[in-house]
Every structure is written in C-alpha cells, then in structure tokens.
Design an enzyme around this catalytic site. Sequence first.
Site, short mmCIF file in Angstrom:
data_model
loop_
_atom_site.label_atom_id
_atom_site.label_comp_id
_atom_site.label_asym_id
_atom_site.label_seq_id
_atom_site.Cartn_x
_atom_site.Cartn_y
_atom_site.Cartn_z
CD GLU A 167 -28.57 -30.94 -13.56
OE1 GLU A 167 -28.59 -29.75 -13.88
OE2 GLU A 167 -27.65 -31.73 -13.89
CD GLU A 365 -26.64 -27.05 -10.78
OE1 GLU A 365 -26.19 -27.05 -11.96
OE2 GLU A 365 -26.66 -28.05 -10.05
#
Length: 469
Positions: A167, A365
């Site tokens: 991220e 995720e």
Amino acid sequence: MTIFAFPEKFLWGAAASGPQTEGTEGKPHRSIWDSWHAHQPERFFAGIGPEKVCETLHKYQEDVALMKNIGFNSFRTSIQWSRLIEDFETGKPNEEAVRFYNNYFDEMISNGIEPMINLYHFDMPEELQQRYGGFESKHVTELFSRFATTAFQLFGHKIKYWITFNEPIVPVEGGYLYDFHYPCKKDGKLAAQVAFNIMLAHAKAIKCYRELALTGEIGVVLNLTPTYTRSDSAADKKAAWYADLLFNRSFLDPLVRHQFPQELCELLATHHCLPEMSKDEVMLITDSRVDFLGVNYYVPRRVKAREAEYTLDYFTPEYYFENYIDPNGRFNPYRDNNEILPQAIYDIATNIRDNYGNIKWYLAEIGIAMDLESEGPVQPDGVIDDSFRIALMEEHLIQLHRAIGDGANCFGVHQWTFIDNWSWINAFKRRYGFYRLDLTTGKRQIKRNGLWFKSLAENNQFICEGPQS
C-alpha cells in the site's frame, strides 16, 4: 447449495507485517512508529505502542504450527528495515536479525507454508526520517535499494515471492495529507514528491532483484478502492474519475501499465505539486516490470461532485469531489459503520483483466473487522464465535469466483490477519484475526472463522447457498 471451487494450487493464507507482530526487542534501530509512540502515546488507541504486540520474535514456531493447523499454504509478512540493517548507508545486516528471519522463514517452509516477503510496510527507520526526511529524499530511495539488495542476497535462495511495498499510497495519505501517520505533515506538493520517490525506490529494488538473477518473483501490493458515484450525472461521474485517477491509477498505471497518466501530471502541475524528477528516473520506473500484483480491498469509495467550497490551504484529492455515504448501503456495525460491498471484488478483478493486461494477481488482504466485545467470549467448545465474518467472506469469495470464471488471473487469497495484531494508531481496537490475541497472557485462541477457513483452504472450495457463478 453451490460448490465454489478454486483453481489448482491456489494460495490460501493471511497477511501481516513485521512491525505489527514482532515487537521491538533486539532491533538495532527504532522505526518512526517506535519513536512517535514514545513521544506522543496519546495518539494511539489506549496508548498501546509497538513494543510487545504479538511477540512473533519468540513465538514464531507456535504461530507457524497454528497457521498449519488451519490449512495455510502461504503467509505474507515483512522484514523490518530497522531490524535487518545495522548500517543504513552500506546495507550491512544485523546478525541477530538474520538468524531470526532465517529461522522464521525456514519454519514456514518446513511446514509447507510459502513465505511471501514484503520489504516495506509503513515502517521508515527513525534515523532516516530525521536525517533525510524519509522518502522526501532521493537519497533514501538509494538506501532502500541497498536494504533490498541485502535482503535478496540473504534470503533470495529460499523466498519465491517478494513484494517491494505494501500500500505505497498510505504513507503519502497518512503522513503528508490527512495526519494519521508520522511525520503528520499537510503538504500536497510534498505528498506528490514522496509518492514519486516511493515509486523510484520500488523501481530500484526491482532492478537490484533482476540483476541478482534469482529464481523467484517480485511484485507490489496496492490497495485498490473502486469508486462509485452518487448518481449517473456527468458531474458525479467526473468526480469519480478524479478519485480513481488520484487514489488508484496514480500508482497502478506507472507500476503495472508502465506509464504515468498524462492527466495526473497536468493536474499536479495545475496545483504546483508536480514532483522533482529526471527523465532517467521516470524511465527507471516505467521500465520496471512486476511479476505479479497484490490487491488489498476492504471498503468501496463513494463520491459526488463537490458542492461545498474547498477550504483547505493545501492540495488534497478532495479538491475535486466530496465523499458520499450511500443511504441504501450495507454497513458493518462492528467497525465504524464502514460499507460492505462484495461486488467491488468483481469490479476490481475485471478492471485488472481488461485494463492492465490481465496481469497475474492475488487478493493480498481482505478482512472484516470486529471489536473484542462484538466477538464475545470463548464459547463452551473453546471457540470464539465470530460467525458474522464467515457469511460476509463467502459473499466476497463468490464474487472472486465469478471473476475467475470470467477470466480474471487471480492465484490466491490472503485474509487480514492471522492473529489479532497491532494496527498503527488503532492499536488493538479493531480485531481481524483467525486467532484472538490475549493482550495480558499472549495466548492465541481460535475463532470460528478460522475453522471455516481451514475447511476452505484444505478443500480449495466452499459450499454455500448462492447463485452458480
């Protein structure tokens, strides 16, 4: 009842990170999270910092056994830059850290669990933040490449899947736009520079990996948040286009499509936020190639055309839109009322298929947060009842199964996370794990979602009510 079977050799497991699980014992340096918590513990839920957390440093054998117990064939975690590296300028490693990571990875491999290793999960070493400004500095991108090279040389013979960044937009948002990560600055131009420099660090690490001619694969994990509009009006659609450009395509296009969106460059120039860069740096980024993409997804983004005046004295993406809450949406009552939209998984998958060369990717995720009270106590059978998660995860996996049937090139699913772990300023407020962590005793206690996942992973399928996808 419908059987939802997944492709052969599909990866099933969970994701975590070093700073959220290992604790700080034995590290030669502090990260920005260690130092920030030391100076401002009030910014963290219940004042809890990263010192102890899950004690993976000492309990990794127990944890790997628990992973195996619920069917994992893979697990993603990260190497802490501040743990592995003794000398940041040379990339010299810390021998105690080398022993720990070798033992940890070997323990996974010997139990049939493929380690997928990430190099950066928000944890800039304090010294590099204070001395150079972290990724505000081009020099730190070079130091990152030395860290990466050290990791590749030490562990590249046993790690088949590497990830440069998890991220990468989050340190930009949290540290330079919205004040939820250190260094807590609010500066649109600096945010754009940090974003560019992170991509440059990613590209340098990719280059180092290719030069070592290792036999594994290397990729990046992006949090892709589909953008949906309030209405079909032209103004709302334009607002969604801006949100997608700034939050998704800003990293996805350079790192996967190998080009910086012209519209993004023009937009940043308009706001005097275009980062300093050279042609060689741009070419290094756009010439780099990832072998796979990881995708993190939790909630959709809903926007509408801006109606209120923009009042901030620095640039943020919200200059071009306002966030919107769907009055007819479904919401998680156990996590700040965030929206639940399984359809987004299908939309992400088809976007990658149709617009990004159908690159190989995995769901790196996905998770459903609950708090300790909503999960409730241990039941008489020794299991914590978090059944709320199971039905929602099945809904999301049905959409993934449908996308795979329609040609999406997905090779695995990792849930967040294995054990309830420390989560930045939220500490242990939100729980996601297959196992509950007792903060007093350190005991790991299985949840019903973990038993459901065991059946899913071992059978590579699940059965539930639902349309044939």
